[in-house]
Scaffold this motif. Structure first.
Motif, PDB file in Angstrom:
ATOM      1  N   GLY A  24      39.178  17.159  38.981  1.00 30.56           N
ATOM      2  CA  GLY A  24      39.215  17.504  37.614  1.00 30.56           C
ATOM      3  C   GLY A  24      38.086  16.967  36.874  1.00 30.56           C
ATOM      4  O   GLY A  24      38.554  16.829  35.574  1.00 30.56           O
ATOM      5  N   TRP A  25      37.082  16.631  37.489  1.00 28.15           N
ATOM      6  CA  TRP A  25      35.954  16.086  36.566  1.00 28.15           C
ATOM      7  C   TRP A  25      35.418  17.175  35.500  1.00 28.15           C
ATOM      8  O   TRP A  25      35.447  18.350  35.950  1.00 28.15           O
ATOM      9  CB  TRP A  25      34.779  15.718  37.660  1.00 28.15           C
ATOM     10  CG  TRP A  25      34.874  14.392  38.272  1.00 28.15           C
ATOM     11  CD1 TRP A  25      36.115  13.564  38.249  1.00 28.15           C
ATOM     12  CD2 TRP A  25      33.836  13.521  38.681  1.00 28.15           C
ATOM     13  NE1 TRP A  25      35.701  12.378  38.925  1.00 28.15           N
ATOM     14  CE2 TRP A  25      34.344  12.307  39.096  1.00 28.15           C
ATOM     15  CE3 TRP A  25      32.270  13.888  38.813  1.00 28.15           C
ATOM     16  CZ2 TRP A  25      33.824  11.381  39.674  1.00 28.15           C
ATOM     17  CZ3 TRP A  25      31.699  12.867  39.481  1.00 28.15           C
ATOM     18  CH2 TRP A  25      32.187  11.791  39.954  1.00 28.15           C
ATOM     19  N   LYS A  26      34.872  16.713  34.493  1.00 26.63           N
ATOM     20  CA  LYS A  26      34.308  17.590  33.784  1.00 26.63           C
ATOM     21  C   LYS A  26      32.888  17.353  33.780  1.00 26.63           C
ATOM     22  O   LYS A  26      32.245  16.295  34.122  1.00 26.63           O
ATOM     23  CB  LYS A  26      34.726  17.490  32.157  1.00 26.63           C
ATOM     24  CG  LYS A  26      36.146  17.753  31.895  1.00 26.63           C
ATOM     25  CD  LYS A  26      36.414  17.625  30.578  1.00 26.63           C
ATOM     26  CE  LYS A  26      38.042  17.869  30.228  1.00 26.63           C
ATOM     27  NZ  LYS A  26      38.480  17.624  28.869  1.00 26.63           N
ATOM     28  N   PHE A  27      31.716  18.352  33.313  1.00 27.96           N
ATOM     29  CA  PHE A  27      30.516  18.196  33.461  1.00 27.96           C
ATOM     30  C   PHE A  27      29.515  18.614  32.120  1.00 27.96           C
ATOM     31  O   PHE A  27      29.994  19.490  31.739  1.00 27.96           O
ATOM     32  CB  PHE A  27      29.994  19.034  34.734  1.00 27.96           C
ATOM     33  CG  PHE A  27      30.626  18.724  35.962  1.00 27.96           C
ATOM     34  CD1 PHE A  27      30.073  17.845  36.769  1.00 27.96           C
ATOM     35  CD2 PHE A  27      31.776  19.358  36.468  1.00 27.96           C
ATOM     36  CE1 PHE A  27      30.701  17.329  38.101  1.00 27.96           C
ATOM     37  CE2 PHE A  27      32.593  18.992  37.526  1.00 27.96           C
ATOM     38  CZ  PHE A  27      32.096  17.852  38.363  1.00 27.96           C
ATOM     39  N   VAL A  28      28.439  18.030  32.232  1.00 29.46           N
ATOM     40  CA  VAL A  28      27.546  18.743  31.154  1.00 29.46           C
ATOM     41  C   VAL A  28      26.362  19.125  31.855  1.00 29.46           C
ATOM     42  O   VAL A  28      25.737  18.363  32.830  1.00 29.46           O
ATOM     43  CB  VAL A  28      27.153  17.604  30.232  1.00 29.46           C
ATOM     44  CG1 VAL A  28      26.513  16.222  30.825  1.00 29.46           C
ATOM     45  CG2 VAL A  28      26.405  17.907  28.916  1.00 29.46           C
ATOM     46  N   LEU A  29      25.850  20.460  31.530  1.00 25.10           N
ATOM     47  CA  LEU A  29      24.662  21.022  32.326  1.00 25.10           C
ATOM     48  C   LEU A  29      23.550  21.256  31.535  1.00 25.10           C
ATOM     49  O   LEU A  29      23.416  21.929  30.423  1.00 25.10           O
ATOM     50  CB  LEU A  29      25.327  22.494  32.763  1.00 25.10           C
ATOM     51  CG  LEU A  29      26.645  22.375  33.711  1.00 25.10           C
ATOM     52  CD1 LEU A  29      26.966  23.949  33.827  1.00 25.10           C
ATOM     53  CD2 LEU A  29      26.676  21.617  34.743  1.00 25.10           C
ATOM     54  N   CYS A  30      22.451  20.704  31.866  1.00 24.32           N
ATOM     55  CA  CYS A  30      21.231  20.887  31.283  1.00 24.32           C
ATOM     56  C   CYS A  30      20.400  21.754  32.216  1.00 24.32           C
ATOM     57  O   CYS A  30      19.418  21.022  33.094  1.00 24.32           O
ATOM     58  CB  CYS A  30      20.317  19.523  30.969  1.00 24.32           C
ATOM     59  SG  CYS A  30      19.068  19.954  30.004  1.00 24.32           S
ATOM     60  N   SER A  31      20.683  23.037  32.273  1.00 30.22           N
ATOM     61  CA  SER A  31      19.760  23.876  33.211  1.00 30.22           C
ATOM     62  C   SER A  31      18.989  25.061  32.457  1.00 30.22           C
ATOM     63  O   SER A  31      19.325  25.926  32.201  1.00 30.22           O
ATOM     64  CB  SER A  31      21.217  24.739  33.960  1.00 30.22           C
ATOM     65  OG  SER A  31      20.289  25.371  35.011  1.00 30.22           O
ATOM     66  N   MET A  32      17.761  24.340  32.432  1.00 26.35           N
ATOM     67  CA  MET A  32      16.984  25.199  31.798  1.00 26.35           C
ATOM     68  C   MET A  32      16.455  26.623  32.256  1.00 26.35           C
ATOM     69  O   MET A  32      15.900  27.477  31.654  1.00 26.35           O
ATOM     70  CB  MET A  32      15.646  24.241  31.510  1.00 26.35           C
ATOM     71  CG  MET A  32      15.829  23.404  30.243  1.00 26.35           C
ATOM     72  SD  MET A  32      16.506  21.812  31.106  1.00 26.35           S
ATOM     73  CE  MET A  32      15.296  20.951  31.883  1.00 26.35           C
ATOM     74  N   GLU A  33      16.636  26.755  33.609  1.00 24.73           N
ATOM     75  CA  GLU A  33      16.036  27.877  34.187  1.00 24.73           C
ATOM     76  C   GLU A  33      17.137  28.957  34.266  1.00 24.73           C
ATOM     77  O   GLU A  33      17.105  30.313  34.310  1.00 24.73           O
ATOM     78  CB  GLU A  33      15.805  27.510  35.693  1.00 24.73           C
ATOM     79  CG  GLU A  33      14.504  26.753  36.012  1.00 24.73           C
ATOM     80  CD  GLU A  33      14.027  26.791  37.412  1.00 24.73           C
ATOM     81  OE1 GLU A  33      13.014  26.368  37.701  1.00 24.73           O
ATOM     82  OE2 GLU A  33      15.278  26.640  38.209  1.00 24.73           O
ATOM     83  N   ASN A  34      18.293  28.659  33.677  1.00 19.23           N
ATOM     84  CA  ASN A  34      19.394  29.622  33.788  1.00 19.23           C
ATOM     85  C   ASN A  34      19.625  30.194  32.460  1.00 19.23           C
ATOM     86  O   ASN A  34      19.667  29.432  31.474  1.00 19.23           O
ATOM     87  CB  ASN A  34      20.644  29.159  34.427  1.00 19.23           C
ATOM     88  CG  ASN A  34      20.758  29.250  35.890  1.00 19.23           C
ATOM     89  OD1 ASN A  34      20.356  30.185  36.490  1.00 19.23           O
ATOM     90  ND2 ASN A  34      21.025  28.070  36.753  1.00 19.23           N
ATOM     91  N   LYS A  35      19.781  31.498  32.184  1.00 23.23           N
ATOM     92  CA  LYS A  35      20.351  32.054  31.044  1.00 23.23           C
ATOM     93  C   LYS A  35      21.759  31.499  30.868  1.00 23.23           C
ATOM     94  O   LYS A  35      22.545  31.345  32.299  1.00 23.23           O
ATOM     95  CB  LYS A  35      20.246  33.358  30.925  1.00 23.23           C
ATOM     96  CG  LYS A  35      18.964  33.948  30.770  1.00 23.23           C
ATOM     97  CD  LYS A  35      18.720  35.499  30.820  1.00 23.23           C
ATOM     98  CE  LYS A  35      17.356  36.316  30.738  1.00 23.23           C
ATOM     99  NZ  LYS A  35      17.369  37.648  30.451  1.00 23.23           N
TER     100      LYS A  35
END
Length: 716
Positions: free
Chosen positions: A486-497
């Motif tokens: 059940g972990w939550k995540f923060v995503l800094c994915s600059m290559e993906n729309k």
């Protein structure tokens, strides 16, 4: 301490008050240095009426000269220029003072009579003087009306402030301030050492303690012998019998502090501030410092004479900045007793247990040197309360308990310096496995779990040639972790729309294609109901870090937002994908290797401090004469620090030659594992489902063929 008014200002104010008060004129005369007999003389020429204000017809002149001169024959013409400038100055002062008093009234400061150029004591409108209704607020208004300051000296209040009149530019204020340091001829004032009052017991009318006060102390477990040895006396002050604590150096009376039974304090003015009981610490190696005189007497009852008390109590909070010695007025007693304190190798701070007492301990430790300071832990008074100070321990638990408090004193904490004992609770939890993730979180693939598990607070660097599936693998990994724990995540994915990234995550979660497109083959597309459920899952599981303009994000910006996500949403994982999409404003005098090292250090500190696992994607540099095999961690563009500083290093690789092996198998190369508890170096092979974006453990036969294909380019 407010600056002194200039000589010119004193002369003008003397002119304004001519016929009423000669104090300004006397002060001005004292400001003139005496260099020779008759070298300086000052005359005040004035004419005034009986009214309190000078009318426009009256003339005022100030004359300053360095030696007698012969007067010319005939009448002396008095110039009117000084009169007009003085009148303008006076009007300006009056207007500024009018504004200041109005602003002070808005703050609740409204005495019966305003006093200028002196500290005025009154009731604090914030704390109302506490239960004793003490006049704890000190207000100072400059004579020229440039500003007014106030400060409440009650430790539980500490209200302070500053007001200035409208329309006084900063430049004018600075000029006024500097004028206070130089006379009208531009010559700086001669520094004068402060002269303290000389006092003695006879002048203060001190006398031995009466039976009632001896009984009062005995109720607090202080014996008559201790009182006598410390010269505790009494005085009739304002028709009240008050306790007199005598401050002595080498047996000579230096100061005196008074205490009413109702706990109202006062001190003799203009006396030198020193520690109470100073003679008891002369040439001692161990010193105990307490917050009050009765605490010092209590320590003596427990067998410790090497104890002193501060004279002024505790501050409401720790100051933000440590002042210079000359400006450190609040703690001047430490500097006055420096010779006594310098010889001590161990100083035990036994200040009160309340917040002001702890603030005092910090202020003392900052000045005395934390490396030689110790602190006490006060024991419990009952099931719900702890003892506040030394006297409470003596009264409720006895002298042996107070002695044990000193014996059990611990080193004063120094920021950044620890012992293992400070981490024993954390180590105990690690041994017991109380968190459940001490051995790492499973990846969801059996072949991977033998090599790599996800541990909170670690950094994993992921690399691989373009289109090898780095981002897809990380997405599948975090989906598996969310499904398991059940972990939550923060995503800094600059290559993906955002929409494309959402599609990939939803396909992995629902295990169905997002579209009825060619890549989906004959598989059924996710239904609208599944789509709506997936959207809710996306919103609850992931948070996004995105630049809303054309600027590139810096690593500091990313980590600041990730910190907010940790604190606000409780995320446990951060993905930064990729390194080359960050804004790299490297200083000209810094090498790329130094810059990369600095970035990775910041990321690791963030991960450890917030117990958050970070996946950092970095592309390899351009590979010349590439044979098709998996790159290594040292091929990452920028620096070898990517493998040197990371906790885990992973290379994602897939075969592109259909003749060399299966194309849908991804090789996960674990090239570094710092923690042997959670994994080891090796390769795992996962089958990629192009329809749903899932990764699954490859069959043994398929994995064997893929392993053979992976070794093939290396034999060429």
């Amino acid at each position: 301490m407010p600056p002194r008014p200039s000589l010119q200002s004193l002369l003008l104010m003397a002119a304004f008050t001519a016929g009423e008060d000669s104090g300004f004129l006397l002060t001005a005369r004292r400001r003139l240095p005496t260099v020779a007999a008759g070298a300086h003389r000052i005359r005040l020429l004035h004419s005034f009426a009986g009214s309190r204000r000078l009318s426009g017809s009256h003339e005022v002149a100030c004359c300053l000269r360095s030696a007698p001169v012969s007067r010319p024959a005939g009448p002396v013409a008095i110039r009117s220029r000084s009169v007009h400038s003085a009148e303008d100055y006076k009007k300006g002062c009056e207007e500024r003072l009018r504004q200041l008093t109005g602003k002070l009234k808005k703050e609740g400061i409204n005495p019966k009579q305003w006093r200028l150029g002196t500290f005025q004591r009154m009731m604090c409108p914030m704390c109302k003087g506490g239960s004793t209704e003490e006049l704890s607020l000190s207000v100072f208004i400059r004579i020229d009306g440039v500003n007014a300051t106030w400060n409440c000296f009650r430790s539980t209040c500490g209200w302070k402030g500053y007001v200035e009149p409208d329309g006084v530019p900063k430049l004018s204020q600075a000029k006024n301030d500097t004028e206070c340091e130089a006379d009208q001829n531009g010559e700086p004032n001669v520094a004068v050492n402060k002269v303290y009052r000389k006092i003695c017991e006879q002048d203060l009318h001190l006398e031995s303690l009466c039976d009632e006060l001896v009984t009062y102390f005995s109720e607090r477990m202080i014996s008559a012998e201790t009182l006598q040895r410390n010269s505790v006396m009494q005085r009739n002050r304002n028709n009240k019998i008050v306790i007199a604590f005598t401050y002595r150096r080498d047996g000579v009376l230096v100061g005196c502090k008074y205490r009413e039974v109702s706990k109202k304090f006062s001190q003799e003015a203009n006396t030198e501030k020193i520690l109470y009981g100073l003679d008891d610490i002369k040439r001692t190696r161990d010193i105990i410092i307490v917050e009050g005189e009765i605490d010092k007497l209590s320590m003596e009852e427990a067998g410790y004479r090497n104890c002193v008390s501060v004279p002024d109590g505790a501050p409401p909070r720790v100051s933000s900045k440590l002042p210079d010695k000359d400006q450190d007025k609040k703690y001047q007693y430490l500097w006055n007793c420096k010779d006594y304190l310098d010889s001590a190798s161990r100083i035990i701070l036994a200040t009160d247990a309340d917040p002001p007492g702890q603030a005092l301990a910090e202020e003392l430790a900052r000045r005395l040197g934390k490396e030689r300071c110790w602190r006490v832990n006060w024991p419990k008074k009952n099931d719900n309360e702890i003892c506040k100070d030394a006297n409470e321990v003596l009264m409720f638990l006895g002298p042996q308990a107070l002695k044990k408090v000193i014996e059990d004193a611990e080193l004063y904490p120094i920021r950044g310096l620890f012992s293992f004992k400070d981490f024993f609770p954390e180590i105990d939890n690690y041994y017991i496995g109380i968190r459940g993730d001490e051995l790492g979180v499973h990846t969801g693939w059996k072949s991977m779990d033998e090599l790599y598990k996800v541990v909170p607070g670690e950094l994993t660097v992921v690399t691989g040639v373009p289109n090898s599936g780095k981002s897809e693998w990380i997405d599948a990994l975090i989906c598996n972790i969310n499904d398991q724990v059940g972990w939550k995540f923060v995503l800094c994915s600059m290559e993906n729309k955002v929409r494309e990234h959402a599609r990939k995550l939803l396909e992995k979660h629902i295990k169905k294609p997002f579209f009825n497109a060619r890549y989906g083959g004959s598989a059924e597309r996710m239904s609208p109901e599944e789509f709506e459920e997936g959207k809710q899952w996306l919103n609850e599981t992931f948070h996004l870090i995105r630049c809303e303009d054309d600027c590139l994000p810096s690593i500091n910006w990313v980590l600041d937002l990730a910190k907010a996500a940790v604190l606000r949403y409780g995320v446990r994982g951060l993905v930064i994908d990729p390194y080359n999409e960050l804004d790299h404003q490297r200083p000209s005098n810094q090498t790329e290797t130094e810059y990369v090292s600095q970035i990775l250090t910041k990321i690791k500190r963030f991960a450890q401090h917030h117990s958050c696992h970070v996946w950092f994607v970095a592309h390899p540099r351009q590979l010349h004469n590439w044979s098709g095999g998996a790159p290594n961690m040292y091929d990452i563009s920028g620096s070898a620090h990517f493998i040197n500083k990371c906790d885990n290093g992973i290379v994602i690789h897939r075969n592109r030659d259909p003749n060399a092996g299966p194309l849908d198998v991804v090789q996960v190369c674990v090239r570094k594992v710092r923690n042997k508890v959670i994994g080891q170096i090796g390769d795992a092979f996962l089958a990629y489902d192009r329809v749903s974006g899932e990764f699954k453990d490859a069959d043994q036969d398929v994995a064997a063929k893929a392993a053979a294909a992976a070794k093939a380019p290396q034999r060429k």
